[in-house]
Write an enzyme that holds these catalytic residues in place. Structure first.
Site, PDB file in Angstrom:
ATOM      1  NE  ARG A 194      -8.018   7.969   8.725  1.00 16.27           N
ATOM      2  CZ  ARG A 194      -8.569   8.460   7.617  1.00 16.27           C
ATOM      3  NH1 ARG A 194      -8.118   9.559   7.084  1.00 16.27           N
ATOM      4  NH2 ARG A 194      -9.590   7.841   7.040  1.00 16.27           N
ATOM      5  CG  HIS A 212     -17.108   7.857   6.404  1.00 16.95           C
ATOM      6  ND1 HIS A 212     -18.185   8.418   5.776  1.00 16.95           N
ATOM      7  CD2 HIS A 212     -16.030   8.582   6.026  1.00 16.95           C
ATOM      8  CE1 HIS A 212     -17.763   9.435   5.043  1.00 16.95           C
ATOM      9  NE2 HIS A 212     -16.463   9.561   5.173  1.00 16.95           N
ATOM     10  NE  ARG A 222     -14.863  11.563   8.297  1.00 15.88           N
ATOM     11  CZ  ARG A 222     -13.830  11.028   7.685  1.00 15.88           C
ATOM     12  NH1 ARG A 222     -13.113  10.087   8.267  1.00 15.88           N
ATOM     13  NH2 ARG A 222     -13.483  11.416   6.480  1.00 15.88           N
ATOM     14  CB  ALA A 231       2.791   2.416   4.681  1.00 17.15           C
ATOM     15  N   GLY A 232       3.852   0.620   2.405  1.00 21.76           N
ATOM     16  CA  GLY A 232       4.773  -0.434   1.992  1.00 21.76           C
ATOM     17  C   GLY A 232       5.485  -0.130   0.687  1.00 21.76           C
ATOM     18  N   GLY A 251       0.855  -1.189   0.000  1.00 25.02           N
ATOM     19  CA  GLY A 251       0.000   0.000   0.000  1.00 25.02           C
ATOM     20  C   GLY A 251       0.884   1.229   0.000  1.00 25.02           C
ATOM     21  CG  LEU A 297      -4.699   8.895   1.461  1.00 23.44           C
ATOM     22  CD1 LEU A 297      -5.278   9.645   0.271  1.00 23.44           C
ATOM     23  CD2 LEU A 297      -4.524   7.422   1.104  1.00 23.44           C
ATOM     24  CB  SER A 341     -17.746  12.227  -1.159  1.00 23.21           C
ATOM     25  OG  SER A 341     -17.192  13.397  -0.639  1.00 23.21           O
ATOM     26  CG  HIS A 349     -13.786   5.119   6.725  1.00 21.13           C
ATOM     27  ND1 HIS A 349     -13.802   4.790   5.396  1.00 21.13           N
ATOM     28  CD2 HIS A 349     -13.055   6.251   6.825  1.00 21.13           C
ATOM     29  CE1 HIS A 349     -13.109   5.692   4.733  1.00 21.13           C
ATOM     30  NE2 HIS A 349     -12.627   6.577   5.569  1.00 21.13           N
TER      31      HIS A 349
HETATM   32  C1  FAD Z   1     -13.210   3.937   1.187  1.00 20.44           C
HETATM   33  C2  FAD Z   1     -12.037   4.575   1.856  1.00 20.44           C
HETATM   34  C3  FAD Z   1     -11.714   5.899   1.589  1.00 20.44           C
HETATM   35  C4  FAD Z   1     -10.617   6.503   2.206  1.00 20.44           C
HETATM   36  N1  FAD Z   1     -10.350   7.798   1.896  1.00 20.44           N
HETATM   37  C5  FAD Z   1      -9.275   8.390   2.479  1.00 20.44           C
HETATM   38  C6  FAD Z   1      -8.947   9.730   2.159  1.00 20.44           C
HETATM   39  O1  FAD Z   1      -9.625  10.395   1.381  1.00 20.44           O
HETATM   40  N2  FAD Z   1      -7.857  10.285   2.722  1.00 20.44           N
HETATM   41  C7  FAD Z   1      -7.059   9.589   3.581  1.00 20.44           C
HETATM   42  O2  FAD Z   1      -6.083  10.134   4.019  1.00 20.44           O
HETATM   43  N3  FAD Z   1      -7.354   8.312   3.888  1.00 20.44           N
HETATM   44  C8  FAD Z   1      -8.432   7.690   3.365  1.00 20.44           C
HETATM   45  N4  FAD Z   1      -8.712   6.394   3.689  1.00 20.44           N
HETATM   46  C9  FAD Z   1      -7.818   5.637   4.551  1.00 20.44           C
HETATM   47  C10 FAD Z   1      -6.570   5.191   3.778  1.00 20.44           C
HETATM   48  O3  FAD Z   1      -6.919   4.810   2.482  1.00 20.44           O
HETATM   49  C11 FAD Z   1      -5.844   4.011   4.405  1.00 20.44           C
HETATM   50  O4  FAD Z   1      -5.725   4.183   5.744  1.00 20.44           O
HETATM   51  C12 FAD Z   1      -4.432   3.849   3.847  1.00 20.44           C
HETATM   52  O5  FAD Z   1      -4.467   3.835   2.464  1.00 20.44           O
HETATM   53  C13 FAD Z   1      -3.749   2.624   4.373  1.00 20.44           C
HETATM   54  O6  FAD Z   1      -2.532   2.417   3.669  1.00 20.44           O
HETATM   55  P1  FAD Z   1      -1.512   1.303   4.085  1.00 20.44           P
HETATM   56  O7  FAD Z   1      -0.353   1.421   3.183  1.00 20.44           O
HETATM   57  O8  FAD Z   1      -1.257   1.379   5.520  1.00 20.44           O
HETATM   58  O9  FAD Z   1      -2.246  -0.086   3.863  1.00 20.44           O
HETATM   59  P2  FAD Z   1      -3.004  -0.732   2.627  1.00 20.44           P
HETATM   60  O10 FAD Z   1      -3.109   0.177   1.480  1.00 20.44           O
HETATM   61  O11 FAD Z   1      -4.255  -1.316   3.176  1.00 20.44           O
HETATM   62  O12 FAD Z   1      -2.060  -1.893   2.159  1.00 20.44           O
HETATM   63  C14 FAD Z   1      -1.914  -3.090   2.829  1.00 20.44           C
HETATM   64  C15 FAD Z   1      -0.958  -3.957   2.062  1.00 20.44           C
HETATM   65  O13 FAD Z   1      -0.557  -5.020   2.867  1.00 20.44           O
HETATM   66  C16 FAD Z   1      -0.694  -6.234   2.207  1.00 20.44           C
HETATM   67  N5  FAD Z   1      -0.981  -7.224   3.219  1.00 20.44           N
HETATM   68  C17 FAD Z   1      -1.820  -7.131   4.278  1.00 20.44           C
HETATM   69  N6  FAD Z   1      -1.770  -8.239   5.003  1.00 20.44           N
HETATM   70  C18 FAD Z   1      -0.869  -9.050   4.419  1.00 20.44           C
HETATM   71  C19 FAD Z   1      -0.378 -10.353   4.703  1.00 20.44           C
HETATM   72  N7  FAD Z   1      -0.798 -11.034   5.728  1.00 20.44           N
HETATM   73  N8  FAD Z   1       0.522 -10.881   3.849  1.00 20.44           N
HETATM   74  C20 FAD Z   1       0.975 -10.189   2.770  1.00 20.44           C
HETATM   75  N9  FAD Z   1       0.548  -8.974   2.479  1.00 20.44           N
HETATM   76  C21 FAD Z   1      -0.364  -8.405   3.286  1.00 20.44           C
HETATM   77  C22 FAD Z   1      -1.785  -6.015   1.196  1.00 20.44           C
HETATM   78  O14 FAD Z   1      -1.633  -6.898   0.118  1.00 20.44           O
HETATM   79  C23 FAD Z   1      -1.519  -4.568   0.803  1.00 20.44           C
HETATM   80  O15 FAD Z   1      -0.538  -4.552  -0.197  1.00 20.44           O
HETATM   81  C24 FAD Z   1      -9.827   5.776   3.098  1.00 20.44           C
HETATM   82  C25 FAD Z   1     -10.142   4.458   3.371  1.00 20.44           C
HETATM   83  C26 FAD Z   1     -11.258   3.868   2.788  1.00 20.44           C
HETATM   84  C27 FAD Z   1     -11.615   2.470   3.171  1.00 20.44           C
END
Ligand code: FAD
Ligand code: HEM
Ligand code: SF4
Ligand code: FES
Lengths: 650, 255, 257
Positions: free
Chosen positions: A447, A278, A342, A56-57, A54, A453, A296, A413
């Site tokens: 949050r 949400h 919210r 972060a990763g 994601g 993001l 939204s 959410h």
């Molecule tokens: C509908 C929606 C809208 C949003 N809108 C906003 C917004 O407008 N602004 C904002 O700032 N935030 C928003 N958020 C929140 C934000 O999107 C997330 O918190 C953020 O993207 C999380 O990123 P991440 O890199 O931590 O994890 P993720 O993007 O969830 O990535 C997780 C990764 O880990 C991998 N993974 C997980 N478990 C395992 C495992 N056991 N083995 C191997 N791989 C694994 C997955 O394959 C994936 O690649 C929203 C969230 C949702 C649900």
């Protein structure tokens, strides 16, 4: 004496948050000035495992590889680009002050701490605000097509919880565009050989040798093979656990397995009960619903929220006279009206639905009505503003919001809780890091919009690449345990047995069935409102259901080829244990703060009542050998730069 | 129950580091599908130019035998005296043949590539949304056009299947007019002629649109006109060419 | 609101692995509500299969809101089914009528081998991106975001093509199994932006050449555009072709140097 002090004495783990010295503005600079470095030629001698692609990763893996580390990247998705970050819509915050409206690093810092209801660690949040500006630069350089003004400069919009316009966006697809930017940077490194990608590979366990993270155990989802990977450091960037509620806005495969497995190996899990709901999602339409879709929040700018006065109302909305409607947000919060925060508006909706005033076939929603604005400004204007959203709603709900009011209801959410990490984003297991939504670090009890993001990218681009170096530098020349080490073999064996076991139960219920039932309990008892009695009930219902899971689970297919039912079984199992910890955490936190609303602790007008005397701390739970017997550790929170104040919406 | 469906998988890495072979510029361009499409389009344009001029020239038929035969003579004498008798025409013919060969080679290799790109076909019926009959039958319409060209050459250029070829008209010119009339009075030949031209029209209905895309000529200012151009071009060719056998059979030409 | 209940006959492709032989299986599903999404209908069927002790049907999906590009499926001969501008996960059962027969096949292309049942491996798309679908801007060196003003129309046009979700419907729908729309969408996104200029020609050359290794060629059918859930226009393919030509000339100049 406060409870915080009492609890601190009972800690079972020595929690050192490693906050650097200096004033809040200087801490990060001081850290960077003091940290140890790995010289460029030596970096390739270190291997770093990054789980998750994601925001972060992907950003962490790409940056570490650019620096020269050998990086192995893991995801259970088929492509790194599919991570759940792709779904974020609204935008990303940064203290650029491009609008000249008085924004600054300090203001973003303060807004975030306050938004989190003073339950986050000041130093981490301040660093987040500091690097936020670099994120925008980096993403623009990466080719992210952020929205622009006619003059060609970047555009901003405002978002809840802030009085300045600091949110950068790319239409309604900000997460997608940011993730593609980071993914492309990662793809470049894969192409160049700097990163090895293991796709469709699920992380199952972290392996520790002498208390240090030595590597991981994974399962190849295509072949069912279980194998180990050793490394100098392991980063978990595996997202949030919102799917513990079964129905949520998270992607179907988002899960807690990675964080939970690390937790079982000794990593502390912090503030699990801080989960965000949400307010504007499309309500569940039937028992088979698999997930909920976010609409939204901007819709609340022009839509009016109401329910019929009569709980037994059966007429279609347009036949219900004005006098028979309850515009409850306007009634309860006259100054904020439909734009109430919210959590406040979520709870208000829940209370009315619980009273039987819900609308729709399942009486599980409230109306968001645009008829007033359509009459006032005309259909054209409304279409211009919300055309896309209306279309999306119609596709899902099958009703035209220009004619029939939308039906909305709150949904799970985001999860603020996660693995406990110190200032370096390192868990209490040396060599094991957590980044993005998977850690607990920056959002406290709530949050703010557009800051997840920001946090994911800050962690991956601008924090981990420094802090990991600091940890690795002293390890130069030392050998690390290889995958032949007995600890690896032990973990592999345990993983194999775990999956074989699911296949051998041969009961009568599918993993999805259990997940749905689990979700109902958590949503009902540990959702928008919590109370002691409900939480205790959940803590007796959950183990019972989990027991049933262990004896009556039915997983068809086999373990040596791709089997989605089997994958799901493992994830649901972990959700059960997490659910128990969530309820325990919610029970022990006898205050209301942010999204954690204990009905026993509210003001006369129904607002959250924080208890800074006793709960100004992080609850970091240690695995106690069983999901029902965790050990509580606390990290007291001190606020020097941002002064403790009451969050008010009045 | 079932066996493992795939063996050990390896990680993905270093996918973009393979060194690239350097070739001669034109061969290099031609080595990719995009390059081949350039060749298709450029040769297609040349062939379109030919088909159009050919059709316009043949309209002389309606002005009588003498006009058409003089026109044929003119073509043979093109650039005379700079070029010796008939040479310019042969050069043109050679050029056209080269165009056709390239067009064919590109069409053939792309077809092979495309077949390989989907070795297992869809097992249920497709429901196409945008692809037209014309676009999906390019290789068939093209092949029939090729068969027709071959026949056409054997018929009117080499006279292998046309007894009139070799005859002279009253002015001592080659009796091209007579050749055409002789050929098209044979009903099966006329029918083949009509079918082949309709198919050529179908080929061009897609081809004359497609060239713009292949050559990267895309501009919001004229994009709408591309479709009209292709339709008009195909229609003109079909109407013009089909009119000849109809006119011959109806006795408008040839009396 | 209508909450009609439907009975349907599904013909679904089942196949164990990339090299094993597959076939259609017929399933009857009863009482599907209008509100259900297409994938929820499949979930429902899977629940039943599991309860009968049978192996569930494997299909790819994740976000279920049309953005991650994980879902696929050929439904009644159309990629992402009978609906324009949406992915399979955004398809709802109200698009179907009681008693319908629905045929579900995996996306088919040599570059998309079947993993199992309806799930295919689309990682060749990643290979195309890895070969050049990026801007080389290592972390840390970026100038201020507002240093280069980008005209709004340019930025908007880049965004139009950047929306691609990498679902592979374009390849699946294309009679030639070509990946031109996918590749061109990325080229159009990056090559339109000022930041993308330094690598403009190298990018398009490597991406086209990588695409060639796995996919068919473009006959300009336009079928990809019809199937694309983001309705990306084939205009981007013309841009790809143009830049590829320019790249070839540019790289010839490089060689001469
Ligand atoms: C509908 C929606 C809208 C949003 N809108 C906003 C917004 O407008 N602004 C904002 O700032 N935030 C928003 N958020 C929140 C934000 O999107 C997330 O918190 C953020 O993207 C999380 O990123 P991440 O890199 O931590 O994890 P993720 O993007 O969830 O990535 C997780 C990764 O880990 C991998 N993974 C997980 N478990 C395992 C495992 N056991 N083995 C191997 N791989 C694994 C997955 O394959 C994936 O690649 C929203 C969230 C949702 C649900
Ligand atoms: C009178 C002769 C012909 C003319 C005027 C002509 C013209 C064209 C044109 C303009 C195109 C479009 C090129 C593009 O998309 O860039 C085309 C494509 C094509 N032609 Fe022809 N053509 C002729 C003969 C043939 C013949 C004899 C064949 C034999 C098989 C053929 C096969 C094809 C095919 C298969 C394509 C599509 C190629 C692709 O897009 O992948 N054509 N033709
Ligand atoms: S171009 Fe459209 S159809 Fe092709 S992968 Fe992208 S989104 Fe899917
Ligand atoms: S499941 Fe994400 S696009 Fe369909």
């Amino acid at each position: 004496m406060s409870l915080t002090v009492d609890l601190l004495e009972q800690n079972t783990v020595n929690l050192n948050s490693k906050i650097p010295l200096g004033s809040i503005e200087d801490k990060w600079d001081n850290y960077k000035a003091d940290m140890k470095l790995v010289n460029p030629g030596n970096k390739r001698k270190f291997k770093v495992i990054v789980v998750g692609t994601g925001l972060a990763g992907a950003s962490a893996a790409a940056t570490l590889a650019e620096l020269g580390y050998q990086v192995d990247s893991f995801t259970f998705h088929d492509s790194p680009r599919r991570a759940h970050s792709i779904a974020a819509q609204g935008g990303i915050n940064a203290a650029k002050n491009y609008q000249g409206d008085g924004d600054s690093v300090n203001r973003l810092f303060y807004d975030t701490v306050k938004g989190g209801d003073f339950r986050s660690r000041e130093s981490n949040v301040h660093r987040l605000a500091q690097v936020s500006v670099n994120i925008i630069d980096q993403m623009v350089a990466q080719g992210v097509p952020f929205a622009r003004e006619y003059g060609g400069l970047l555009d901003n919009r405002s978002f809840g919880g802030a009085q300045v316009s600091r949110t950068f966006y790319a239409r309604g697809q900000t997460g997608q565009q940011l993730l593609l930017g980071a993914y492309q940077q990662l793809a470049r490194q894969i192409g160049l050989g700097g990163v090895r990608l293991f796709n469709r590979t699920e992380f199952l366990d972290v392996v520790t040798v002498d208390g240090r993270a030595a590597g991981i155990v994974v399962r190849d989802l295509v072949t069912g093979e279980i194998e180990s990977h050793a490394a100098h450091a392991v980063v978990l960037a595996t997202g949030g656990y919102g799917n513990v509620f079964f129905l949520s806005t998270n992607a179907m495969s988002s899960n807690v397995t990675a964080a939970w497995r690390a937790h079982r190996k000794g990593a502390l899990f912090a503030n699990p009960c801080f989960t965000q709901i949400h307010p504007t999602c499309i309500p569940q339409s039937d028992e088979f619903q698999s997930k909920l879709t976010l609409m939204s929040e901007s819709l609340r700018n022009d839509g009016r929220v109401w329910v019929p006065n009569n709980p037994n109302e059966t007429r279609p909305p347009h036949e219900i006279a004005e006098s028979e409607r309850d515009y409850y947000l306007e009634r309860l919060y006259p100054s904020y009206g439909n734009l109430a925060a919210r959590d406040v508006s979520s709870r208000a909706a829940k209370r009315l639905v619980d009273k039987g005033q819900g609308i729709g076939p399942l009486k599980n929603g409230v109306y968001l009505d645009f008829s007033e604005v359509i009459t006032r400004l005309g259909r054209e204007v409304v279409q211009e503003r919300y055309g896309n959203l209306f279309e999306m709603y119609e596709r899902i709900a099958g009703e035209n919001p220009y004619e029939v009011p939308m039906r909305i209801y709150p949904a799970s959410h985001y999860t603020m809780g996660g693995l406990w990490v110190d200032y370096e984003l390192q868990t209490n297991i040396p060599g094991l890091y957590a980044a993005g939504e998977a850690n607990f670090s920056d959002h406290g009890a709530n949050r703010l919009g557009a800051s997840a993001l920001m946090q994911g990218l800050a962690d991956g681009y601008f924090v981990l690449p420094y802090t990991i170096g600091n940890e690795l530098a002293p390890m130069l020349g030392k050998t690390i345990p290889g995958v032949e080490h007995p600890e690896f073999k032990k973990a592999e064996q345990a993983a194999r047995e775990k999956y074989d076991n699911y296949l051998n139960i041969k009961g009568s219920r599918s993993p999805d069935w259990f997940h749905r039932e689990l979700g109902k309990i958590i949503w009902g008892r540990c959702g928008m409102e919590r109370d002691e009695q409900g939480l205790k009930q959940a803590l007796s219902d959950l183990p019972a259901l989990h027991e049933e899971f262990k004896t009556d689970l039915n997983v068809t297919g086999d373990g040596t080829s791709l089997n989605q039912t089997l994958e799901k079984a493992g994830r649901v199992d972990d959700f059960f244990e997490l659910g128990m910890l969530m309820c325990r955490d919610a029970l022990e936190r006898r205050e209301s703060c942010g999204t954690h609303f204990r009905t026993e602790h509210q003001t006369d007008d129904g607002e959250a009542k924080r208890d800074d005397q006793n709960y100004c701390h992080v609850s970091a739970w240690q695995w106690g050998g069983d999901a029902m017997t965790p050990n509580l550790n606390i990290e007291p929170l001190e606020f020097e730069a941002a002064h403790l104040a009451t969050r008010s919406y009045k | 129950m079932t066996q493992a469906t795939s063996s050990h998988r390896s990680p993905v890495t270093g996918t973009a580091v393979a060194s690239k072979r350097r070739r001669l510029f034109l061969l290099d361009l031609y080595s990719t599908a995009v390059g081949k499409k350039y060749v298709m389009a450029i040769t297609g344009i040349a062939l379109m130019g030919f088909v159009l001029t050919h059709m316009i020239g043949n309209l002389k038929m309606y002005l009588g035998a003498s006009e058409l035969n003089h026109y044929a003579r003119f073509l043979e004498e093109l650039f005379y005296p700079i070029a010796p008798h008939g040479v310019a025409l042969w050069i043109l013919r050679g050029g056209l043949l080269a165009m056709l060969v390239l067009h064919l080679h590109a069409a053939y290799s792309l077809t092979v590539l495309n077949r390989r790109a989907r070795p297992v076909k869809y097992q249920s019926a497709r429901d196409f949304q945008i692809a037209t009959f014309a676009s999906r039958t390019m290789r068939w319409s093209g092949m029939i056009a090729l068969a027709f060209i071959t026949w056409h050459l054997l018929d009117l250029t080499f006279g292998v299947v046309n007894e009139n070829v070799g005859a002279k008209d009253a002015e001592g010119l080659k009796d091209v007019y007579g050749n055409v009339v002789f050929s098209l009075q044979r009903v099966p030949v006329a029918i083949f002629y009509v079918i082949a031209n309709v198919l050529l029209g179908i080929h061009l209905f897609h081809g004359a649109w497609s060239i713009f895309q292949s050559l990267g000529w895309n501009n919001p200012r004229f994009n709408k006109l591309r479709r009209s151009f292709a339709t008009a071009f195909a229609a003109i060719i079909v109407i013009g060419n089909v009119s000849f056998p109809v006119a011959v059979l109806a006795g408008v030409v040839g009396n | 609101m209508s909450n009609k209940i439907k009975n349907l006959t599904l013909k679904i492709w089942r196949q164990l692995g990339p090299t094993t032989k597959g076939s259609f299986e017929t399933y009857k599903v009863a009482e599907i509500s209008d509100e259900a999404s297409f994938l929820e209908m499949l979930d429902y069927l899977n629940e039943r299969l599991i309860s009968e002790g049978k192996t569930a049907i494997v299909f790819d999906h994740d976000c279920r809101e049309g953005i991650c590009g994980t879902c696929s499926l050929m439904i009644n001969g159309q990629a992402h089914g009978p609906q324009q501008g949406g992915a399979t996960c955004q398809l709802h059962m109200r698009k179907f009528s009681d008693g319908d027969n629905i045929v579900i096949e995996p996306f088919r292309a040599a570059a998309f081998p079947i993993v199992r049942d309806l799930m295919v491996d689309r990682s060749k798309f990643d290979r195309i991106i890895e070969s050049g679908g990026f801007i080389t801007a290592p972390t840390g060196g970026a100038p201020d975001g507002n240093l280069i003003a980008i005209p709004k129309p340019v930025s908007d046009a880049a965004m139009d093509s950047a929306q691609c979700i990498g679902c592979g419907a374009c390849v699946a729908a294309c009679p030639n199994g070509a990946a031109s729309l996918f590749t061109a969408a990325k080229v159009a996104h990056l090559n339109r932006l000022p930041q993308g200029q330094p690598e403009r020609f190298k990018r398009v050359e490597s991406m086209v050449e990588t695409m060639d290794l796995y996919f068919g060629s473009c006959t300009n059918h336009g079928e990809c555009q019809g199937a694309c859930p983001k309705e990306i226009s084939v205009d981007v393919i013309a841009l790809l072709n143009k830049d590829y030509r320019k790249a070839k000339f540019a790289s010839r100049k490089d060689l001469a140097r």
